[in-house]
Every structure is written in C-alpha cells, then in structure tokens.
Design a protein around this motif. Structure first.
Motif, PDB file in Angstrom:
ATOM      1  N   ARG A 191     -28.522  25.574  16.907  1.00 28.28           N
ATOM      2  CA  ARG A 191     -29.098  25.124  15.646  1.00 28.28           C
ATOM      3  C   ARG A 191     -30.066  23.958  15.860  1.00 28.28           C
ATOM      4  O   ARG A 191     -31.001  23.776  15.073  1.00 28.28           O
ATOM      5  CB  ARG A 191     -27.984  24.714  14.678  1.00 28.28           C
ATOM      6  CG  ARG A 191     -28.475  24.422  13.275  1.00 28.28           C
ATOM      7  CD  ARG A 191     -27.331  24.140  12.335  1.00 28.28           C
ATOM      8  NE  ARG A 191     -26.522  23.009  12.755  1.00 28.28           N
ATOM      9  CZ  ARG A 191     -25.540  22.490  12.027  1.00 28.28           C
ATOM     10  NH1 ARG A 191     -25.251  23.014  10.863  1.00 28.28           N
ATOM     11  NH2 ARG A 191     -24.842  21.464  12.474  1.00 28.28           N
ATOM     12  N   ASN A 199     -33.138  26.218  23.602  1.00 26.80           N
ATOM     13  CA  ASN A 199     -33.349  27.609  24.005  1.00 26.80           C
ATOM     14  C   ASN A 199     -32.313  28.056  25.027  1.00 26.80           C
ATOM     15  O   ASN A 199     -31.927  29.228  25.064  1.00 26.80           O
ATOM     16  CB  ASN A 199     -34.758  27.778  24.567  1.00 26.80           C
ATOM     17  CG  ASN A 199     -35.118  29.237  24.765  1.00 26.80           C
ATOM     18  OD1 ASN A 199     -35.013  30.050  23.851  1.00 26.80           O
ATOM     19  ND2 ASN A 199     -35.519  29.587  25.979  1.00 26.80           N
ATOM     20  N   MET A 208     -31.292  35.581  16.251  1.00 28.17           N
ATOM     21  CA  MET A 208     -31.783  34.538  17.154  1.00 28.17           C
ATOM     22  C   MET A 208     -33.152  34.845  17.730  1.00 28.17           C
ATOM     23  O   MET A 208     -33.827  33.941  18.247  1.00 28.17           O
ATOM     24  CB  MET A 208     -30.789  34.316  18.307  1.00 28.17           C
ATOM     25  CG  MET A 208     -29.497  33.662  17.910  1.00 28.17           C
ATOM     26  SD  MET A 208     -28.527  33.109  19.341  1.00 28.17           S
ATOM     27  CE  MET A 208     -28.336  34.646  20.251  1.00 28.17           C
ATOM     28  N   ARG A 251     -29.429  29.460  23.274  1.00 28.33           N
ATOM     29  CA  ARG A 251     -29.697  30.819  22.802  1.00 28.33           C
ATOM     30  C   ARG A 251     -29.501  31.825  23.935  1.00 28.33           C
ATOM     31  O   ARG A 251     -28.900  32.890  23.731  1.00 28.33           O
ATOM     32  CB  ARG A 251     -31.113  30.908  22.237  1.00 28.33           C
ATOM     33  CG  ARG A 251     -31.486  32.295  21.776  1.00 28.33           C
ATOM     34  CD  ARG A 251     -32.795  32.351  21.031  1.00 28.33           C
ATOM     35  NE  ARG A 251     -33.955  32.066  21.870  1.00 28.33           N
ATOM     36  CZ  ARG A 251     -35.202  32.433  21.564  1.00 28.33           C
ATOM     37  NH1 ARG A 251     -35.431  33.091  20.436  1.00 28.33           N
ATOM     38  NH2 ARG A 251     -36.210  32.129  22.352  1.00 28.33           N
ATOM     39  N   VAL A 259     -32.098  31.161  12.233  1.00 26.82           N
ATOM     40  CA  VAL A 259     -31.301  30.362  13.168  1.00 26.82           C
ATOM     41  C   VAL A 259     -30.053  29.826  12.479  1.00 26.82           C
ATOM     42  O   VAL A 259     -28.955  29.833  13.056  1.00 26.82           O
ATOM     43  CB  VAL A 259     -32.146  29.205  13.736  1.00 26.82           C
ATOM     44  CG1 VAL A 259     -31.301  28.294  14.623  1.00 26.82           C
ATOM     45  CG2 VAL A 259     -33.331  29.758  14.524  1.00 26.82           C
ATOM     46  N   ALA A 281     -37.390  32.367  14.362  1.00 22.84           N
ATOM     47  CA  ALA A 281     -36.533  31.722  15.357  1.00 22.84           C
ATOM     48  C   ALA A 281     -37.290  31.494  16.656  1.00 22.84           C
ATOM     49  O   ALA A 281     -37.167  30.431  17.282  1.00 22.84           O
ATOM     50  CB  ALA A 281     -35.297  32.574  15.606  1.00 22.84           C
ATOM     51  N   ASN A 282     -38.077  32.476  17.086  1.00 24.80           N
ATOM     52  CA  ASN A 282     -38.857  32.309  18.312  1.00 24.80           C
ATOM     53  C   ASN A 282     -39.819  31.128  18.196  1.00 24.80           C
ATOM     54  O   ASN A 282     -39.971  30.335  19.144  1.00 24.80           O
ATOM     55  CB  ASN A 282     -39.639  33.588  18.609  1.00 24.80           C
ATOM     56  CG  ASN A 282     -38.738  34.738  19.006  1.00 24.80           C
ATOM     57  OD1 ASN A 282     -37.633  34.525  19.514  1.00 24.80           O
ATOM     58  ND2 ASN A 282     -39.183  35.961  18.771  1.00 24.80           N
ATOM     59  N   TYR A 288     -39.467  28.515  16.308  1.00 27.62           N
ATOM     60  CA  TYR A 288     -38.662  27.289  16.264  1.00 27.62           C
ATOM     61  C   TYR A 288     -38.263  26.853  17.671  1.00 27.62           C
ATOM     62  O   TYR A 288     -38.397  25.674  18.021  1.00 27.62           O
ATOM     63  CB  TYR A 288     -37.427  27.541  15.406  1.00 27.62           C
ATOM     64  CG  TYR A 288     -36.455  26.393  15.339  1.00 27.62           C
ATOM     65  CD1 TYR A 288     -36.785  25.216  14.693  1.00 27.62           C
ATOM     66  CD2 TYR A 288     -35.178  26.508  15.901  1.00 27.62           C
ATOM     67  CE1 TYR A 288     -35.882  24.169  14.622  1.00 27.62           C
ATOM     68  CE2 TYR A 288     -34.274  25.475  15.826  1.00 27.62           C
ATOM     69  CZ  TYR A 288     -34.622  24.307  15.187  1.00 27.62           C
ATOM     70  OH  TYR A 288     -33.718  23.271  15.113  1.00 27.62           O
ATOM     71  N   ARG A 298     -35.603  36.596  15.905  1.00 26.76           N
ATOM     72  CA  ARG A 298     -36.565  36.864  14.853  1.00 26.76           C
ATOM     73  C   ARG A 298     -37.811  35.999  15.062  1.00 26.76           C
ATOM     74  O   ARG A 298     -37.756  34.971  15.747  1.00 26.76           O
ATOM     75  CB  ARG A 298     -35.944  36.563  13.484  1.00 26.76           C
ATOM     76  CG  ARG A 298     -34.761  37.467  13.111  1.00 26.76           C
ATOM     77  CD  ARG A 298     -35.227  38.853  12.764  1.00 26.76           C
ATOM     78  NE  ARG A 298     -36.085  38.833  11.576  1.00 26.76           N
ATOM     79  CZ  ARG A 298     -36.811  39.857  11.170  1.00 26.76           C
ATOM     80  NH1 ARG A 298     -36.806  40.990  11.862  1.00 26.76           N
ATOM     81  NH2 ARG A 298     -37.553  39.764  10.075  1.00 26.76           N
ATOM     82  N   ALA A 316     -33.690  23.803  10.891  1.00 25.50           N
ATOM     83  CA  ALA A 316     -33.704  25.121  11.514  1.00 25.50           C
ATOM     84  C   ALA A 316     -34.070  26.169  10.478  1.00 25.50           C
ATOM     85  O   ALA A 316     -33.634  26.101   9.326  1.00 25.50           O
ATOM     86  CB  ALA A 316     -32.341  25.432  12.116  1.00 25.50           C
TER      87      ALA A 316
END
Length: 200
Positions: free
Chosen positions: A104, A108, A172, A111, A43, A177-178, A180, A174, A39
């Motif tokens: 982690r 999604n 979450m 999240r 994240v 993160a998006n 990922y 950023r 991750a």
C-alpha cells in the motif's frame, strides 16, 4: 553598498550567500512521504483482499485444529503433529500482512513478493489438495457426501481465500497500480514528466 574611486561596489555582506540559496531550494521529493498521494483504488483494494486472504487462512487453520481435536484421532500426538504446521502458517500470515502494508505504501518489491510467494506458490498450495484427491479417482459427487459442518466451513473459507488471492494479484497490476509503483520507484512528483534533480 560602498563607493570606491567613483565606482559602486556591493559589499561582501550584502551578497546572497550560497547557504541562503541552498536553503531556499525545496526539499527533495519523497514519493512515500507525507506529501505523497494516497494509493489508488486498485492498490487499496488489493491491500484489503490480502488481509481477507490472511483472515481466511487463519480461519481454516482454526477449523482444522478444532476438527482434529474433536475427531476420533484427537490424541495429544495427533495434535502435536499440527504444531509445526500451525507455526509455519502463522509465520506466513504475519509476513503477508507486513508485505501488504508495504504494498500500500508503493513498495514494488512487496508487490513482487506477494505475486510470487502467495499469488503463485500460495495459490498452488490451496488447490493441490483437491486436485490430488480428484486424481486418486474420486468424483465431484463424493466431495458432497457426508459433509460435516467443519468441512462446509473449511470449503467455503478456502473458496473465499483463493478468490481473494487471485483478485488481489490482478488488481496489483492494473494500469493505475503500475503508475503508482513506477512513481514511487523513480521518485517523480505526481503529474511531472521528469524526476526532480537530486539535492546538492
């Protein structure tokens, strides 16, 4: 190889079988499997902050129970009224930890659940009490008058709790993160432009 009537013919046994061709095909990419990248930092930081928020919430629960037990209204009936609230909090904390673990791993839906459940409604539950207290006509100066040790500990933990929740929500979403979560959802290999074809 066998020769028939002056022509060369490849025997059936020497032809590559469909099974062998399929067996040489690489296995389908699992974005959450062992070969998945770790991750990204936002994240991982959000995961840690969610655990910090859970720990702060559990600490606040302990402080409230101890304060009620040692206060003037420390009767069995008063403590019994806290049992339902404590049980509900423990259920929420357990769910938050499970969601943080799935977060982690790139889920999604975890999240989204953390954002709506704890980032929105959870944050509102943390500030609605002080807002109502101020709306009743109390001033900020009244909040620091006759503070007990339990009040200081509870207030400090509540500030840390709220800061951890809000910061985790921001992290979450950023860009790293998006990317990922998108890669985990679409099943794309890191650095690839298209999703791998499904195995036949």
């Amino acid at each position: 190889m066998t020769k028939t009537s002056g022509t060369t013919r490849i025997s059936r046994a020497s032809r590559p079988s469909r099974v062998s061709r399929v067996s040489r095909r690489p296995p389908p990419y699992d974005p959450l499997g062992a070969d998945a990248p770790p991750a990204p930092a936002p994240v991982h930081a959000a995961f840690v902050l969610w655990l910090v928020a859970v720990a702060a919430g559990a600490f606040e629960t302990v402080v409230a129970v101890v304060d009620r037990a040692t206060g003037a209204d420390g009767s069995l009936g008063s403590l019994g009224s806290l049992a339902g609230g404590v049980a509900l909090r423990m259920a929420v904390f357990s769910a938050a930890v499970l969601l943080a673990v799935q977060l982690r791993r790139g889920r999604n839906w975890a999240r989204c659940a953390l954002t709506v459940g704890l980032g929105v409604f959870g944050a509102l539950s943390l500030v609605i009490g002080p807002v109502q207290w101020l709306a009743d006509g109390h001033g900020v100066g009244d909040a620091v008058t006759d503070l007990s040790v339990a009040d200081v500990l509870f207030g400090a933990s509540r500030v840390l709790h709220l800061a951890a929740v809000l910061t985790a929500v921001v992290l979450m979403f950023r860009p790293a993160a998006n990317a990922y979560f998108k890669r985990a959802t679409t099943g794309r290999r890191p650095g690839s432009l298209t999703a791998p074809p499904p195995a036949r």
